[in-house]
Design an enzyme around this catalytic site. Structure first.
Site, PDB file in Angstrom:
ATOM      1  N   SER A 102       0.645  -1.447   0.034  1.00 25.30           N
ATOM      2  CA  SER A 102      -0.027   0.000  -0.018  1.00 25.30           C
ATOM      3  C   SER A 102       0.762   1.147   0.103  1.00 25.30           C
ATOM      4  O   SER A 102       0.460   2.313  -0.691  1.00 25.30           O
ATOM      5  CB  SER A 102      -1.132  -0.012   1.351  1.00 25.30           C
ATOM      6  OG  SER A 102      -0.367  -0.287   2.223  1.00 25.30           O
ATOM      7  N   ASP A 140      -2.993   6.438  11.284  1.00 21.68           N
ATOM      8  CA  ASP A 140      -3.163   4.967  11.448  1.00 21.68           C
ATOM      9  C   ASP A 140      -1.707   4.504  11.816  1.00 21.68           C
ATOM     10  O   ASP A 140      -1.497   3.064  12.051  1.00 21.68           O
ATOM     11  CB  ASP A 140      -3.839   4.099  10.151  1.00 21.68           C
ATOM     12  CG  ASP A 140      -2.629   4.578   9.066  1.00 21.68           C
ATOM     13  OD1 ASP A 140      -1.644   5.099   8.995  1.00 21.68           O
ATOM     14  OD2 ASP A 140      -3.240   4.267   7.947  1.00 21.68           O
ATOM     15  N   HIS A 169       0.500   4.294   7.233  1.00 22.66           N
ATOM     16  CA  HIS A 169       0.791   4.804   5.941  1.00 22.66           C
ATOM     17  C   HIS A 169       1.647   6.133   6.046  1.00 22.66           C
ATOM     18  O   HIS A 169       1.205   7.047   6.835  1.00 22.66           O
ATOM     19  CB  HIS A 169      -0.297   4.784   5.255  1.00 22.66           C
ATOM     20  CG  HIS A 169      -1.258   3.514   4.943  1.00 22.66           C
ATOM     21  ND1 HIS A 169      -2.226   3.138   5.508  1.00 22.66           N
ATOM     22  CD2 HIS A 169      -0.852   2.483   4.358  1.00 22.66           C
ATOM     23  CE1 HIS A 169      -2.508   1.886   5.223  1.00 22.66           C
ATOM     24  NE2 HIS A 169      -1.862   1.583   4.253  1.00 22.66           N
TER      25      HIS A 169
END
Length: 258
Positions: free
Chosen positions: A28, A233, A236
């Site tokens: 990601s 979070d 990321h």
């Protein structure tokens, strides 16, 4: 009507195919989550559509779409590739713009980006013969049919390998095998690899980072993402961090392989 049809055809075809091609792969943080925020009103994730100056489109920077067409690259680069989640800003456009500026004396230079990353994937899911590996291989082979040269693979992955001690301890072996397999299958034994040492993930992150930073293969360099700003979070990279990473990847490429 005839004129409109011609214009449509010109938009679909890239007038100048890329001659310098870069593969973007991993999970990601390569696909890009910069600027992806929660829309609490509609209870969904959205991209804020903020594009930093370092990531603006340029006619000499193209991307290979999911349906294998060259088109002008713009954020989010992985919008039709990593379709399981909402994509935002990744390191690819900042990287490409920085490389383009260094090569601007070469008027024929056209950069082609081949997004292949998939969020939440462990390195074993990229082993030879898997869907992800085969797709990356297919897209890479397709990208060079235009006559361009594969200049490097940019790899940012590993956060999904920190939770299990066995996965973390075998990361180095798996990465070594992945690189050797990819080089063999592409017929490019010296293909440059620029990997990113992960900045987040918890668990056995130190073991994964140790493997990434300590990988001893020719034409493999590592850019360390540790310390770059993270989103709330704690996993990321922020948009700002992705820009910084893209510039660091470009510096690594230009210093070692250009």
């Amino acid at each position: 009507m005839e004129g409109g049809s011609t214009t449509s055809g010109e938009e679909i075809q890239s007038p100048t195919p890329p001659n310098q091609i870069f593969i973007l792969s991993g999970q990601s943080n390569m696909a890009g989550r910069g600027g992806v925020v929660k829309d609490h009103h509609h209870n969904r994730w959205i991209w804020d559509q903020i594009v930093p100056p370092e990531c603006t489109p340029d006619p000499s920077i193209l991307r290979l779409s999911a349906d294998l067409r060259w088109e002008e690259a713009r954020e989010p680069l992985h919008v039709d590739i990593d379709t399981g989640k909402v994509c935002g800003v990744g390191p690819g456009m900042a990287f490409a713009n920085a490389v383009r500026k260094r090569l601007e004396t070469d008027s024929a230079a056209v950069i082609g980006l081949v997004p292949c990353a998939s969020g939440g994937t462990a390195i074993k899911e990229w082993a030879r013969g898997t869907h992800l590996y085969n797709t990356m291989l297919k897209r890479t082979e397709e990208s060079r049919k235009c006559g361009g040269e594969i200049k490097a693979v940019l790899w940012y992955q590993g956060e999904s390998d920190v939770l299990n001690i066995h996965d973390a301890e075998s990361y180095g072996t798996n990465m070594d095998r992945l690189i050797k397999n990819l080089r063999h299958d592409l017929g490019l034994p010296s293909l440059p690899i620029i990997q990113v040492a992960i900045a987040s993930g918890g668990g056995y992150i130190d073991k994964v980072r140790e493997a990434q930073l300590g990988l001893k293969l020719s034409n493999v360099v590592c850019v360390d993402a540790k310390g770059l700003p993270l989103k709330p979070d704690h996993l990321h990279l922020t948009t700002e961090a992705q820009v910084q990473l893209g510039l660091s990847l470009a510096q690594a490429y230009l210093s070692n392989f250009c």
